[in-house]
Write a protein that holds these residues in place. Structure first.
Motif, PDB file in Angstrom:
ATOM      1  N   LEU A   9      -3.338  32.019  55.342  1.00  0.00           N
ATOM      2  CA  LEU A   9      -3.521  33.193  56.438  1.00  0.00           C
ATOM      3  C   LEU A   9      -4.989  32.900  56.749  1.00  0.00           C
ATOM      4  CD1 LEU A   9      -2.824  35.965  57.789  1.00  0.00           C
ATOM      5  CD2 LEU A   9      -3.564  36.990  55.493  1.00  0.00           C
ATOM      6  N   ASP A  10      -5.077  32.432  58.103  1.00  0.00           N
ATOM      7  CA  ASP A  10      -6.356  32.113  58.590  1.00  0.00           C
ATOM      8  C   ASP A  10      -6.658  33.251  59.545  1.00  0.00           C
ATOM      9  OD1 ASP A  10      -7.220  29.039  58.311  1.00  0.00           O
ATOM     10  OD2 ASP A  10      -5.206  29.317  58.393  1.00  0.00           O
ATOM     11  N   GLU A  11      -8.288  33.307  59.579  1.00  0.00           N
ATOM     12  CA  GLU A  11      -8.603  34.349  60.689  1.00  0.00           C
ATOM     13  C   GLU A  11      -9.914  33.575  61.058  1.00  0.00           C
ATOM     14  OE1 GLU A  11     -10.868  38.306  59.308  1.00  0.00           O
ATOM     15  OE2 GLU A  11      -9.114  39.025  60.150  1.00  0.00           O
TER      16      GLU A  11
ATOM     17  N   ILE B 162      -8.366  33.231  54.637  1.00  0.00           N
ATOM     18  CA  ILE B 162      -8.916  34.363  54.198  1.00  0.00           C
ATOM     19  C   ILE B 162      -7.737  34.702  53.040  1.00  0.00           C
ATOM     20  CG2 ILE B 162     -10.051  35.058  55.961  1.00  0.00           C
ATOM     21  CD1 ILE B 162      -7.763  37.069  56.733  1.00  0.00           C
ATOM     22  N   GLY B 163      -6.516  34.279  53.284  1.00  0.00           N
ATOM     23  CA  GLY B 163      -5.511  34.516  52.152  1.00  0.00           C
ATOM     24  C   GLY B 163      -4.491  33.208  52.044  1.00  0.00           C
ATOM     25  N   TYR B 164      -3.977  33.349  50.640  1.00  0.00           N
ATOM     26  CA  TYR B 164      -2.943  32.280  50.480  1.00  0.00           C
ATOM     27  C   TYR B 164      -1.833  32.851  49.433  1.00  0.00           C
ATOM     28  CZ  TYR B 164      -0.908  28.313  48.048  1.00  0.00           C
ATOM     29  OH  TYR B 164       0.029  27.447  47.314  1.00  0.00           O
ATOM     30  N   ALA B 165      -0.741  32.655  49.838  1.00  0.00           N
ATOM     31  CA  ALA B 165       0.466  33.052  48.905  1.00  0.00           C
ATOM     32  C   ALA B 165       1.252  31.769  48.500  1.00  0.00           C
ATOM     33  CB  ALA B 165       1.191  34.103  49.467  1.00  0.00           C
TER      34      ALA B 165
ATOM     35  N   LEU C 197      -0.313  35.376  44.896  1.00  0.00           N
ATOM     36  CA  LEU C 197      -1.121  35.606  46.004  1.00  0.00           C
ATOM     37  C   LEU C 197      -2.623  36.075  45.915  1.00  0.00           C
ATOM     38  CD1 LEU C 197      -1.559  38.819  47.257  1.00  0.00           C
ATOM     39  CD2 LEU C 197       0.847  38.491  47.396  1.00  0.00           C
ATOM     40  N   LEU C 198      -3.448  35.771  46.889  1.00  0.00           N
ATOM     41  CA  LEU C 198      -4.888  35.899  46.716  1.00  0.00           C
ATOM     42  C   LEU C 198      -5.274  36.149  48.131  1.00  0.00           C
ATOM     43  CD1 LEU C 198      -6.776  32.964  46.438  1.00  0.00           C
ATOM     44  CD2 LEU C 198      -4.472  32.726  45.685  1.00  0.00           C
ATOM     45  N   VAL C 199      -6.426  37.086  48.452  1.00  0.00           N
ATOM     46  CA  VAL C 199      -7.155  37.508  49.464  1.00  0.00           C
ATOM     47  C   VAL C 199      -8.618  37.533  49.120  1.00  0.00           C
ATOM     48  CG1 VAL C 199      -7.422  39.161  51.380  1.00  0.00           C
ATOM     49  CG2 VAL C 199      -5.392  38.828  50.496  1.00  0.00           C
ATOM     50  N   HIS C 200      -9.479  36.727  50.131  1.00  0.00           N
ATOM     51  CA  HIS C 200     -10.857  36.827  50.236  1.00  0.00           C
ATOM     52  C   HIS C 200     -11.349  38.088  49.891  1.00  0.00           C
ATOM     53  CE1 HIS C 200     -14.859  35.969  51.171  1.00  0.00           C
ATOM     54  NE2 HIS C 200     -14.728  35.047  51.514  1.00  0.00           N
ATOM     55  N   PRO C 201     -12.322  38.265  48.661  1.00  0.00           N
ATOM     56  CA  PRO C 201     -13.031  39.453  48.524  1.00  0.00           C
ATOM     57  C   PRO C 201     -13.372  40.512  49.750  1.00  0.00           C
ATOM     58  CG  PRO C 201     -13.538  37.963  46.950  1.00  0.00           C
ATOM     59  CD  PRO C 201     -12.903  37.144  48.152  1.00  0.00           C
ATOM     60  N   LEU C 202     -13.682  39.748  50.735  1.00  0.00           N
ATOM     61  CA  LEU C 202     -14.609  40.441  51.791  1.00  0.00           C
ATOM     62  C   LEU C 202     -13.509  40.724  53.063  1.00  0.00           C
ATOM     63  CD1 LEU C 202     -18.112  38.500  52.274  1.00  0.00           C
ATOM     64  CD2 LEU C 202     -17.436  40.496  50.899  1.00  0.00           C
ATOM     65  N   ARG C 203     -12.405  40.533  52.584  1.00  0.00           N
ATOM     66  CA  ARG C 203     -11.093  40.664  53.682  1.00  0.00           C
ATOM     67  C   ARG C 203     -10.074  41.625  53.105  1.00  0.00           C
ATOM     68  NH1 ARG C 203     -14.915  38.279  55.588  1.00  0.00           N
ATOM     69  NH2 ARG C 203     -14.582  36.612  57.558  1.00  0.00           N
ATOM     70  N   ARG C 204     -10.411  42.152  52.024  1.00  0.00           N
ATOM     71  CA  ARG C 204      -9.406  43.124  51.360  1.00  0.00           C
ATOM     72  C   ARG C 204      -9.101  44.381  52.191  1.00  0.00           C
ATOM     73  NH1 ARG C 204     -10.508  41.224  45.049  1.00  0.00           N
ATOM     74  NH2 ARG C 204      -9.925  39.169  45.232  1.00  0.00           N
TER      75      ARG C 204
ATOM     76  N   ARG D 291      -7.358  45.324  54.309  1.00  0.00           N
ATOM     77  CA  ARG D 291      -7.118  45.245  55.889  1.00  0.00           C
ATOM     78  C   ARG D 291      -5.770  44.883  56.170  1.00  0.00           C
ATOM     79  NH1 ARG D 291     -12.870  42.191  57.736  1.00  0.00           N
ATOM     80  NH2 ARG D 291     -14.099  43.338  56.421  1.00  0.00           N
ATOM     81  N   GLY D 292      -4.929  45.135  55.242  1.00  0.00           N
ATOM     82  CA  GLY D 292      -3.378  44.642  55.282  1.00  0.00           C
ATOM     83  C   GLY D 292      -2.932  43.322  55.174  1.00  0.00           C
ATOM     84  N   HIS D 293      -4.264  42.580  55.070  1.00  0.00           N
ATOM     85  CA  HIS D 293      -3.674  41.034  54.699  1.00  0.00           C
ATOM     86  C   HIS D 293      -2.825  40.737  53.443  1.00  0.00           C
ATOM     87  CE1 HIS D 293      -6.618  40.123  57.863  1.00  0.00           C
ATOM     88  NE2 HIS D 293      -7.555  40.835  57.162  1.00  0.00           N
ATOM     89  N   GLY D 294      -3.224  41.497  52.534  1.00  0.00           N
ATOM     90  CA  GLY D 294      -2.230  41.300  51.105  1.00  0.00           C
ATOM     91  C   GLY D 294      -0.832  41.773  51.495  1.00  0.00           C
ATOM     92  N   GLY D 295      -0.716  42.689  52.089  1.00  0.00           N
ATOM     93  CA  GLY D 295       0.568  43.102  52.614  1.00  0.00           C
ATOM     94  C   GLY D 295       1.552  42.247  53.540  1.00  0.00           C
ATOM     95  N   ARG D 296       0.869  41.573  54.179  1.00  0.00           N
ATOM     96  CA  ARG D 296       1.268  40.451  55.262  1.00  0.00           C
ATOM     97  C   ARG D 296       1.850  39.150  54.381  1.00  0.00           C
ATOM     98  NH1 ARG D 296      -2.699  38.653  59.851  1.00  0.00           N
ATOM     99  NH2 ARG D 296      -1.112  37.052  60.147  1.00  0.00           N
ATOM    100  N   LEU D 297       1.106  39.109  53.192  1.00  0.00           N
ATOM    101  CA  LEU D 297       1.083  37.776  52.605  1.00  0.00           C
ATOM    102  C   LEU D 297       2.348  38.017  51.706  1.00  0.00           C
ATOM    103  CD1 LEU D 297      -2.308  36.503  51.613  1.00  0.00           C
ATOM    104  CD2 LEU D 297      -0.636  35.404  52.760  1.00  0.00           C
TER     105      LEU D 297
END
Length: 279
Positions: free
Chosen positions: A46-48, A53-56, A67-74, A76-82
């Motif tokens: 997951l790129d921004e 900013i995220g990987y699964a 899965l993991l999301v960058h600490p500064l991008r949590r 914001r729905g990115h984890g849900g997308r992954l």
């Protein structure tokens, strides 16, 4: 198969998340899979604005994902997308951190498995000799070792699938010590093994302890465990840890009797069937 620059980007993100959370967000299998070509493994990046900013990662053979999301991008729905990218797989929460629990429960996920990390100090080596326990011979015993593993862990979602490729990959790792893979045998072949691991920081690990069903109940597991702990102590390890399924009461009891105590927990979350509409 991931491109080399993507592997580097994922590893960089993993290090950022690990520093922020105090937990490694990918386990050993997932880390090795970054550079592998296993068709059962899928990667989701997951790129921004050009930044990862995220990987699964999902593993169809195991039925699990990480899965993991960058600490500064949590938040914001990115984890849900992954999570949607790995739909149908249980998701590991290493350390079962409060944020991971909130993420799981708000999405209707419930605990399905619990992995215990147990630890104990090691006494100085005693010089004990363990009759019938010796180093593994990879040239002639690889298939026997895999057969013992498959028989001992036929119930396990991941370990049951430990393959020759998995064996070879781990034997190629820097930490592999031929003297630290101990086996036992009878007239029919290998009956068990204790694969020990020494981490770069000196910590020891009961990496895999397995006994064939025909040898279970004979005390072989205790003897292999003791032999491996003696080996780790002789290499200078002051502590030893291991991973065990909380549901494996027999193994947990073996380790408790050997002085191990629970210090950490990992949890696999998956959809709660009780929340589904059965009408």
């Amino acid at each position: 198969m991931l491109a080399s620059d993507d592997i580097d980007r994922i590893r960089h993100l993993v290090s950022i998340v690990a520093d922020a959370d105090g937990e490694q967000p990918l386990n050993e299998d997932a880390t090795l899979a970054l550079a592998g070509d296993d068709p059962a493994v899928s990667h989701h990046l997951l790129d921004e604005a050009g930044e990862l900013i995220g990987y699964a990662q999902s593993n169809a053979r195991h039925g699990t994902a990480q899965l993991l999301v960058h600490p500064l991008r949590r938040r914001r729905g990115h984890g849900g997308r992954l999570l949607l990218d790995v739909a149908g797989h249980g998701v590991w929460a290493f350390g079962d951190l409060p944020g991971a629990r909130r993420f799981a429960t708000t999405r209707g996920l419930a605990e399905r498995r619990r992995l215990l990390v147990m630890e104990r100090p090691l006494e100085p080596p005693s010089g004990a000799v363990f009759e019938g326990v010796r180093p593994f011979d990879p040239a002639s015993e690889a298939e026997q070792l895999l057969a013992v593993n498959a028989a001992a862990f036929d119930w396990h979602p991941e370990q049951a699938h430990f393959s020759r490729a998995d064996l070879d990959a781990r034997m190629a790792e820097d930490w592999y010590d031929p003297a630290g893979l101990l086996v036992s045998a009878d007239a029919d072949g290998l009956t068990g093994f204790h694969w020990t691991k020494r981490h770069p920081d000196g910590r020891g690990e009961v990496y895999i302890l397995a006994t064939h069903p025909r040898a279970q109940g004979t005390g072989l597991g205790r003897r292999l465990l003791a032999a491996g702990l003696e080996h780790l102590a002789a290499t200078g390890s002051a502590t030893v840890h291991l991973y065990v399924e909380a549901s494996n009461a027999r193994a947990v009891e073996l380790y408790e009797r050997a002085g191990f105590a629970v210090v950490h927990r990992d949890v696999l979350y998956a959809p709660d069937p009780r929340s589904s509409d059965d009408r």
